[in-house]
Motif scaffolding. Structure first.
Motif, PDB file in Angstrom:
ATOM      1  N   PHE A  85      80.081  34.003  51.393  1.00 11.84           N
ATOM      2  CA  PHE A  85      78.717  33.683  50.993  1.00 11.84           C
ATOM      3  C   PHE A  85      78.521  32.182  50.792  1.00 11.84           C
ATOM      4  CE2 PHE A  85      75.375  33.237  47.731  1.00 11.84           C
ATOM      5  CZ  PHE A  85      74.323  33.860  48.401  1.00 11.84           C
ATOM      6  N   PRO A  86      79.449  31.464  50.153  1.00 12.60           N
ATOM      7  CA  PRO A  86      79.259  30.017  49.991  1.00 12.60           C
ATOM      8  C   PRO A  86      79.124  29.277  51.317  1.00 12.60           C
ATOM      9  CG  PRO A  86      80.932  30.782  48.476  1.00 12.60           C
ATOM     10  CD  PRO A  86      80.635  31.929  49.396  1.00 12.60           C
ATOM     11  N   VAL A  87      79.938  29.638  52.300  1.00 15.94           N
ATOM     12  CA  VAL A  87      79.846  28.973  53.601  1.00 15.94           C
ATOM     13  C   VAL A  87      78.525  29.310  54.274  1.00 15.94           C
ATOM     14  CG1 VAL A  87      80.866  28.782  55.903  1.00 15.94           C
ATOM     15  CG2 VAL A  87      82.344  28.922  53.898  1.00 15.94           C
ATOM     16  N   PHE A  88      78.098  30.555  54.132  1.00 13.02           N
ATOM     17  CA  PHE A  88      76.804  31.000  54.663  1.00 13.02           C
ATOM     18  C   PHE A  88      75.686  30.111  54.112  1.00 13.02           C
ATOM     19  CE2 PHE A  88      73.002  33.652  54.548  1.00 13.02           C
ATOM     20  CZ  PHE A  88      73.013  34.288  55.784  1.00 13.02           C
ATOM     21  N   CYS A  89      75.680  29.902  52.806  1.00 13.93           N
ATOM     22  CA  CYS A  89      74.655  29.079  52.165  1.00 13.93           C
ATOM     23  C   CYS A  89      74.802  27.606  52.536  1.00 13.93           C
ATOM     24  CB  CYS A  89      74.718  29.241  50.649  1.00 13.93           C
ATOM     25  SG  CYS A  89      74.226  30.872  50.058  1.00 13.93           S
ATOM     26  N   ASP A  90      76.046  27.163  52.731  1.00  9.34           N
ATOM     27  CA  ASP A  90      76.269  25.780  53.141  1.00  9.34           C
ATOM     28  C   ASP A  90      75.569  25.482  54.457  1.00  9.34           C
ATOM     29  OD1 ASP A  90      77.753  25.130  50.936  1.00  9.34           O
ATOM     30  OD2 ASP A  90      79.700  25.430  51.914  1.00  9.34           O
ATOM     31  N   TYR A  91      75.681  26.402  55.406  1.00 10.43           N
ATOM     32  CA  TYR A  91      75.050  26.204  56.707  1.00 10.43           C
ATOM     33  C   TYR A  91      73.524  26.164  56.574  1.00 10.43           C
ATOM     34  CZ  TYR A  91      79.311  26.636  59.475  1.00 10.43           C
ATOM     35  OH  TYR A  91      80.542  26.413  60.045  1.00 10.43           O
ATOM     36  N   LEU A  92      72.974  27.038  55.735  1.00 10.78           N
ATOM     37  CA  LEU A  92      71.527  27.020  55.503  1.00 10.78           C
ATOM     38  C   LEU A  92      71.096  25.676  54.927  1.00 10.78           C
ATOM     39  CD1 LEU A  92      70.745  30.544  53.973  1.00 10.78           C
ATOM     40  CD2 LEU A  92      70.138  29.688  56.239  1.00 10.78           C
ATOM     41  N   GLN A  93      71.865  25.200  53.973  1.00  3.75           N
ATOM     42  CA  GLN A  93      71.517  23.947  53.312  1.00  3.75           C
ATOM     43  C   GLN A  93      71.661  22.756  54.252  1.00  3.75           C
ATOM     44  OE1 GLN A  93      74.019  22.850  49.907  1.00  3.75           O
ATOM     45  NE2 GLN A  93      72.160  22.335  48.782  1.00  3.75           N
ATOM     46  N   GLU A  94      72.743  22.728  55.021  1.00  2.00           N
ATOM     47  CA  GLU A  94      72.983  21.615  55.933  1.00  2.00           C
ATOM     48  C   GLU A  94      71.898  21.556  57.002  1.00  2.00           C
ATOM     49  OE1 GLU A  94      76.321  19.984  59.137  1.00  2.00           O
ATOM     50  OE2 GLU A  94      76.532  21.955  58.215  1.00  2.00           O
TER      51      GLU A  94
END
Length: 229
Positions: free
Chosen positions: A100-109
């Motif tokens: 989940f953290p990596v998933f959100c990282d991509y959204l944020q980036e």
């Protein structure tokens, strides 16, 4: 007994009668070509000009307008091509995410760097202690922003001060895009984007790419993270 012809009273003429006559007699100026150069018209930019000059000016204005429209269309097409590339890369990255953290990282980036927006929030209506990320908000009830969506899947525009403080407490003036997330007909939350430009998000924006985006994000959230925890 002869009769004198009745003199025509020019005062009975009006714009509508003259226009109707000229439209009905297509050969009028062919029979009187001298009028094309002898008629004098008032032009705000050039003073007194002939009918031919006026027609040329109208044609030039029309060409300029068409050129501007073509330029705008090409600009939009280039922007759409760029967005399509960004979203395609984002889709591949999101699908490959196992956490989940990596998933959100991509959204944020993607939001901040590639889409050049200021911030993003992922709002989930059903909180889960196992899920954690700075962009995640799971304390907002489903009814909080229901009026912003109504029967639509998107909201574009400015938020109230109270709404903005819930989603983007560190931002000031700007505009937002809210994207409803649904799975099997049930609302699971929404994604909120923020731009510092107050006119960046406005009603009527094309939602073709966002429609694909919201379906994919919702499906991945449910199948990868929400049901797994």
């Amino acid at each position: 007994m002869s009769q004198n012809p009745t003199e025509f009273d020019i005062q009975h003429l009006d714009d509508e009668l003259v226009l109707e006559y000229l439209q009905s007699d297509q050969e009028f100026f062919s029979r009187h070509p001298q009028l094309l150069t002898t008629l004098q018209l008032q032009d705000n930019r050039r003073g007194t000009i002939s009918l031919v000059e006026r027609q040329q000016q109208l044609l030039r204005d029309k060409v300029n307008l068409l050129e501007e429209e073509i330029t705008q269309l090409l600009t939009v097409a280039n922007q759409n091509d760029r967005l399509l590339t960004i979203f395609n890369d984002l889709y591949l990255n999101l699908i490959a995410c196992d956490s989940f953290p990596v998933f959100c990282d991509y959204l944020q980036e993607t939001t901040k760097r590639l889409l050049e927006l200021s911030d993003v929030r992922l709002v989930l209506h059903h909180g889960n202690d196992a899920l954690d990320h700075p962009i995640l908000i799971d304390t907002i009830p489903a009814v909080q922003f229901a009026n912003r969506f109504g029967k639509e899947n998107y909201y574009f525009g400015r938020l109230t001060a109270a709404e903005q403080s819930l989603l983007f407490p560190n931002e000031e003036t700007g505009s937002s895009c809210l994207v409803r997330l649904q799975h099997d007909g049930e609302d699971i939350g929404f994604i909120a984007f923020f731009a510092k430009d107050v006119e960046h998000f406005y009603p009527g924006i094309d939602t073709l790419l966002l429609e694909q985006f919201r379906h994919l994000v919702a499906k991945l959230l449910v199948t990868k993270f929400l049901t797994a925890n």
